[in-house]
Design a protein around this motif. Structure first.
Motif, PDB file in Angstrom:
ATOM      1  N   PHE A   1      -4.432   1.983   3.276  1.00  0.00           N
ATOM      2  CA  PHE A   1      -3.266   1.952   4.158  1.00  0.00           C
ATOM      3  C   PHE A   1      -3.650   2.387   5.574  1.00  0.00           C
ATOM      4  CE2 PHE A   1       0.220   4.439   6.049  1.00  0.00           C
ATOM      5  CZ  PHE A   1       1.170   3.442   6.189  1.00  0.00           C
TER       6      PHE A   1
ATOM      7  N   ALA B   1      -5.402   4.009  -2.246  1.00  0.00           N
ATOM      8  CA  ALA B   1      -4.288   3.363  -1.556  1.00  0.00           C
ATOM      9  C   ALA B   1      -4.070   3.958  -0.170  1.00  0.00           C
ATOM     10  CB  ALA B   1      -3.018   3.487  -2.397  1.00  0.00           C
ATOM     11  N   TYR B   2      -4.238   5.277  -0.050  1.00  0.00           N
ATOM     12  CA  TYR B   2      -4.030   5.914   1.249  1.00  0.00           C
ATOM     13  C   TYR B   2      -5.089   5.463   2.260  1.00  0.00           C
ATOM     14  CZ  TYR B   2      -3.689   9.480   4.846  1.00  0.00           C
ATOM     15  OH  TYR B   2      -3.565  10.126   6.052  1.00  0.00           O
TER      16      TYR B   2
ATOM     17  N   VAL C   1      -6.058   6.874  -7.588  1.00  0.00           N
ATOM     18  CA  VAL C   1      -5.300   5.703  -7.127  1.00  0.00           C
ATOM     19  C   VAL C   1      -4.647   5.984  -5.780  1.00  0.00           C
ATOM     20  CG1 VAL C   1      -3.345   4.201  -7.662  1.00  0.00           C
ATOM     21  CG2 VAL C   1      -4.928   4.883  -9.474  1.00  0.00           C
ATOM     22  N   VAL C   2      -4.020   7.150  -5.655  1.00  0.00           N
ATOM     23  CA  VAL C   2      -3.360   7.495  -4.392  1.00  0.00           C
ATOM     24  C   VAL C   2      -4.383   7.584  -3.260  1.00  0.00           C
ATOM     25  CG1 VAL C   2      -2.130   9.351  -3.194  1.00  0.00           C
ATOM     26  CG2 VAL C   2      -1.398   8.636  -5.456  1.00  0.00           C
TER      27      VAL C   2
ATOM     28  N   LEU D   1       0.821  -1.206   0.000  1.00  0.00           N
ATOM     29  CA  LEU D   1       0.000   0.000   0.000  1.00  0.00           C
ATOM     30  C   LEU D   1       0.858   1.260   0.000  1.00  0.00           C
ATOM     31  CD1 LEU D   1      -2.839  -1.083   2.442  1.00  0.00           C
ATOM     32  CD2 LEU D   1      -2.983  -0.806  -0.039  1.00  0.00           C
TER      33      LEU D   1
ATOM     34  N   ALA E   1       1.819   1.720  -3.526  1.00  0.00           N
ATOM     35  CA  ALA E   1       0.656   2.127  -4.305  1.00  0.00           C
ATOM     36  C   ALA E   1       0.377   3.620  -4.155  1.00  0.00           C
ATOM     37  CB  ALA E   1      -0.569   1.319  -3.880  1.00  0.00           C
ATOM     38  N   GLN E   2       0.823   4.215  -3.050  1.00  0.00           N
ATOM     39  CA  GLN E   2       0.665   5.665  -2.878  1.00  0.00           C
ATOM     40  C   GLN E   2       1.751   6.452  -3.606  1.00  0.00           C
ATOM     41  OE1 GLN E   2      -0.262   7.030   1.251  1.00  0.00           O
ATOM     42  NE2 GLN E   2      -0.125   4.852   1.737  1.00  0.00           N
TER      43      GLN E   2
END
Length: 406
Positions: A81, A77-78, A73-74, A52, A55-56
């Protein structure tokens, strides 16, 4: 200090390197924060947290071309996470901040303003809404409050303003570069046109000279024919005069042919009268009539021409005329001095003027007059210099050479 602009230029020329360094820096920063609070004992959870984190950070490599997609996407992912690793909490939202900046920097408002609201939701929702609903509340010291919420809003709004301002600055800079390139091209075209126009004018002057010399040859030939039997000595002098005049005409014709690159140069306008150094007083009188004070000093032969070729005299007069015109345009009604002196087979022409009167506003110049003067002087292998004087005035200094010309 000089190294900072150089580094900025280098990163601007290598944007992919800058993006990789940003992604690596963000990943390293979050890893350091996570290590500072302890590494999870569960290897599977550690792997998920690491994935994760990547992914950020990794999507930021495409933030310039796919800003909104990177933001989505960020954000996902955030939030994932934050749900998987409650030890850090909302305090680390740098990746979301950079995504908001990318949207503001590379997309247009007002649509980009939505990134601020989306960023606030992404940063606060996991700890304020999702964890309580999932039965995973945070410890009180990690739970965001009203002040923390305002801080997140203020920071993301500031990030958006920074990105938007950078977008406007870069757009203005690109516009200025385009305008500068267009102006430079127009100046080059204007300079080329000025050179062509001045060469056409010189060619017309030389045409006048050649026509004058040919007419003189014809007249001398008729006179010589009439006295050939009665006065052979006078006829001989006439033949010698014909030869000298013909040589001069050929010299001027060769100069004219060098200038005539096409037929248009010879037909650019009506033929002008032939000026000479004896006409300098007319130029001075015209400048005096406009309010200036002009002194003329000529140091050549007793006949006022001193054996200076007519073509040189024409160009010298044109240089004086243009210089006096510039005096009136840029300095106004002020005093000027014209000096013409012959040194062997060189003619030195100097035009100097005093500073303009107080309050005089000079006219904007195009620089085309200097181009024309340089063309005329270069035709005779001479030099021309122009520049300010210590007292605030201006000086034009031209040297014409005619030895071996042609």
């Amino acid at each position: 200090m000089g190294r900072i602009p150089a580094a900025r230029r280098w990163f601007a020329e290598h944007p992919r390197v800058a993006d990789v360094m940003l992604a690596a820096a963000l990943t390293t920063e979050v890893l350091l924060v996570r290590v500072s609070v302890g590494i999870p004992d569960d290897p599977g959870r550690t792997a998920v947290v690491g994935a994760l984190l990547l992914a950020q950070a990794v999507p930021l490599l495409w933030r310039r071309s796919r800003a909104w997609l990177v933001m989505a996407v960020v954000s996902v992912a955030y939030m994932a996470f934050e749900m998987a690793d409650p030890m850090i909490g909302f305090r680390d939202g740098l990746s979301v901040g950079f995504a908001v900046y990318a949207v503001a920097r590379y997309t247009s408002p007002p649509a980009s303003l939505a990134a601020v609201g989306a960023g606030v939701v992404v940063v606060l929702a996991p700890d304020v809404v999702l964890r309580p609903l999932a039965g995973m509340p945070l410890p009180p010291d990690l739970r965001p409050g009203f002040v923390e919420g305002l801080l997140v809003i203020g920071l993301l709004w500031g990030v958006w303003l920074l990105g938007s301002s950078q977008r406007h600055i870069r757009a203005d800079a690109a516009t200025l570069l385009e305008l500068t390139a267009r102006l430079r091209a127009e100046q080059e075209v204007s300079a080329a046109r000025a050179v062509t126009a001045e060469r056409s004018r010189i060619a017309r002057d030389l045409h006048d000279l050649v026509a004058h010399h040919v007419s003189a040859i014809a007249m001398q030939a008729r006179v010589t024919a009439e006295v050939l039997t009665d006065d052979p000595e006078l006829a001989g002098r006439g033949m010698a005069g014909i030869g000298t005049t013909a040589d001069t005409a050929l010299l001027e014709m060769r100069r004219m042919l060098k200038l005539l690159a096409d037929d248009e140069a010879g037909a650019a306008g009506p033929l002008s009268p032939e000026p000479s150094l004896r006409h300098l007083h007319r130029l001075a009188s015209a400048a005096r009539a406009a309010g200036g004070e002009v002194e003329v000093s000529v140091e050549i032969g007793p006949d006022g021409e001193g054996g200076v070729p007519p073509a040189v005299q024409v160009s010298a007069c044109r240089v004086v005329q243009e210089a006096l015109t510039n005096v009136l345009k840029h300095a106004g009604p002020t005093s000027a001095r014209v000096e013409v002196r012959q040194v062997g087979e060189e003619l030195v022409v100097m035009v100097a003027n005093a500073p303009g009167p107080p309050g005089h506003v000079p006219m904007t110049g195009s620089g085309l007059g200097l181009i024309g003067m340089r063309e005329r002087v270069a035709l005779f292998g001479g030099t021309l210099s122009a520049g300010p004087l210590p007292d605030g005035g201006w000086q034009i200094l031209a040297t014409f050479r005619w030895e071996g010309a042609g």
